[in-house]
Design a protein around this motif. Sequence first.
Motif, short mmCIF file in Angstrom:
data_model
loop_
_atom_site.label_atom_id
_atom_site.label_comp_id
_atom_site.label_asym_id
_atom_site.label_seq_id
_atom_site.Cartn_x
_atom_site.Cartn_y
_atom_site.Cartn_z
N VAL A 4 11.20 -9.44 3.74
CA VAL A 4 9.85 -9.36 4.44
C VAL A 4 8.77 -8.30 3.56
CG1 VAL A 4 10.66 -10.73 6.46
CG2 VAL A 4 10.33 -8.22 6.33
N THR A 5 7.64 -8.41 3.82
CA THR A 5 6.53 -7.58 3.27
C THR A 5 5.99 -6.93 4.60
OG1 THR A 5 4.87 -9.42 2.73
CG2 THR A 5 6.54 -8.50 1.00
N ASN A 6 5.79 -5.58 4.49
CA ASN A 6 4.76 -5.21 5.59
C ASN A 6 3.23 -5.31 5.34
OD1 ASN A 6 4.07 -3.04 3.84
ND2 ASN A 6 5.25 -1.51 4.72
N LEU A 7 2.56 -4.72 6.25
CA LEU A 7 1.10 -5.11 5.75
C LEU A 7 0.34 -4.42 4.57
CD1 LEU A 7 -0.16 -4.53 9.48
CD2 LEU A 7 0.14 -6.53 8.40
N HIS A 8 1.17 -3.44 4.16
CA HIS A 8 0.69 -2.75 2.76
C HIS A 8 1.43 -3.33 1.45
CE1 HIS A 8 -1.05 0.26 5.24
NE2 HIS A 8 0.00 0.35 5.89
N GLY A 9 2.19 -4.37 1.64
CA GLY A 9 2.87 -5.25 0.45
C GLY A 9 4.23 -4.58 0.11
N VAL A 10 4.95 -3.65 0.75
CA VAL A 10 6.08 -3.14 0.55
C VAL A 10 7.03 -4.09 0.87
CG1 VAL A 10 7.49 -1.31 0.87
CG2 VAL A 10 5.10 -0.88 0.78
N CYS A 15 17.14 -6.72 8.01
CA CYS A 15 18.59 -6.33 8.58
C CYS A 15 18.52 -5.17 9.48
CB CYS A 15 19.49 -6.13 7.30
SG CYS A 15 19.12 -4.52 6.29
N CYS A 16 19.64 -4.88 9.97
CA CYS A 16 19.80 -4.09 11.01
C CYS A 16 19.40 -2.48 10.41
CB CYS A 16 21.25 -3.84 11.43
SG CYS A 16 21.45 -2.49 12.83
N ALA A 17 19.50 -2.17 9.24
CA ALA A 17 19.23 -1.00 8.60
C ALA A 17 17.76 -0.85 8.77
CB ALA A 17 19.77 -0.71 7.15
N SER A 18 16.77 -1.91 8.99
CA SER A 18 15.46 -1.67 8.71
C SER A 18 15.02 -1.92 10.18
CB SER A 18 14.88 -2.58 7.71
OG SER A 18 15.19 -4.09 8.13
N CYS A 19 15.76 -2.09 11.14
CA CYS A 19 15.31 -2.65 12.64
C CYS A 19 14.81 -1.41 13.37
CB CYS A 19 16.41 -3.21 13.33
SG CYS A 19 15.81 -4.20 14.91
N MET A 50 10.79 -5.00 12.45
CA MET A 50 10.51 -3.87 11.50
C MET A 50 10.44 -2.53 12.07
SD MET A 50 8.07 -3.89 8.00
CE MET A 50 8.44 -5.47 7.81
N SER A 51 10.93 -1.46 11.64
CA SER A 51 10.96 -0.05 12.23
C SER A 51 9.61 0.27 11.88
CB SER A 51 12.09 0.86 11.62
OG SER A 51 11.64 1.13 10.19
N TYR A 52 9.07 1.39 12.82
CA TYR A 52 7.74 1.78 12.72
C TYR A 52 7.53 2.59 11.47
CZ TYR A 52 3.92 5.26 14.07
OH TYR A 52 2.64 5.50 13.94
N GLY A 53 8.61 3.25 11.16
CA GLY A 53 8.45 4.02 9.56
C GLY A 53 7.99 3.06 8.58
N LEU A 54 8.72 1.77 8.59
CA LEU A 54 8.63 0.83 7.44
C LEU A 54 7.54 -0.12 7.59
CD1 LEU A 54 12.55 -0.27 7.06
CD2 LEU A 54 11.02 1.13 5.55
N ARG A 55 6.95 -0.17 8.89
CA ARG A 55 5.50 -0.78 8.94
C ARG A 55 4.42 0.09 8.43
NH1 ARG A 55 7.41 -1.83 14.63
NH2 ARG A 55 6.10 -0.16 15.20
N ARG A 56 4.58 1.29 8.53
CA ARG A 56 3.52 2.36 8.02
C ARG A 56 3.63 2.59 6.62
NH1 ARG A 56 0.21 4.92 11.27
NH2 ARG A 56 0.31 6.80 9.71
N LEU A 57 4.79 2.33 6.02
CA LEU A 57 5.12 2.74 4.86
C LEU A 57 3.93 1.92 3.66
CD1 LEU A 57 7.06 4.14 2.83
CD2 LEU A 57 8.27 2.08 2.79
N ASN A 58 3.43 2.86 2.94
CA ASN A 58 2.62 2.39 1.85
C ASN A 58 2.95 3.28 0.62
OD1 ASN A 58 0.53 1.27 0.27
ND2 ASN A 58 -1.19 2.35 1.78
N ILE A 59 3.43 2.23 -0.47
CA ILE A 59 3.65 3.07 -1.77
C ILE A 59 2.41 2.51 -2.81
CG2 ILE A 59 5.32 3.20 -3.63
CD1 ILE A 59 7.49 2.22 -1.77
N GLU A 60 1.70 3.75 -3.13
CA GLU A 60 0.66 3.50 -4.19
C GLU A 60 1.11 3.53 -5.56
OE1 GLU A 60 -2.96 5.59 -3.23
OE2 GLU A 60 -2.58 5.34 -0.96
N HIS A 61 0.55 2.85 -6.36
CA HIS A 61 1.21 2.84 -7.82
C HIS A 61 0.20 3.60 -8.74
CE1 HIS A 61 3.99 -0.21 -7.34
NE2 HIS A 61 3.44 -0.56 -5.99
#
Length: 61
Positions: A4-10, A15-19, A50-61
């Motif tokens: 799946v992708t978060n709101l920032h496109g990551v 799976c359990c590891a990202s829960c 999706m875990s809180y940290g992964l929901r907020r994760l934003n990777i800029e290129h």
Amino acid sequence: MEVVTNLHGVTVKRCCASCEHKGIEADGTRVCTKMLLKVKGDFCCGLWQMSYGLRRLNIEH
């Protein structure tokens, strides 16, 4: 494994590891804090969130 992708496109593996409900015991065993079960990292159930940290994760290129 579904992704799946978060709101920032990551891209995040669903799976359990990202829960949000993932817990880790002192010996390193992964535990689902919602179902109170020991699980493997690639396990995924209907309660996955999706875990809180992964929901907020934003990777800029």
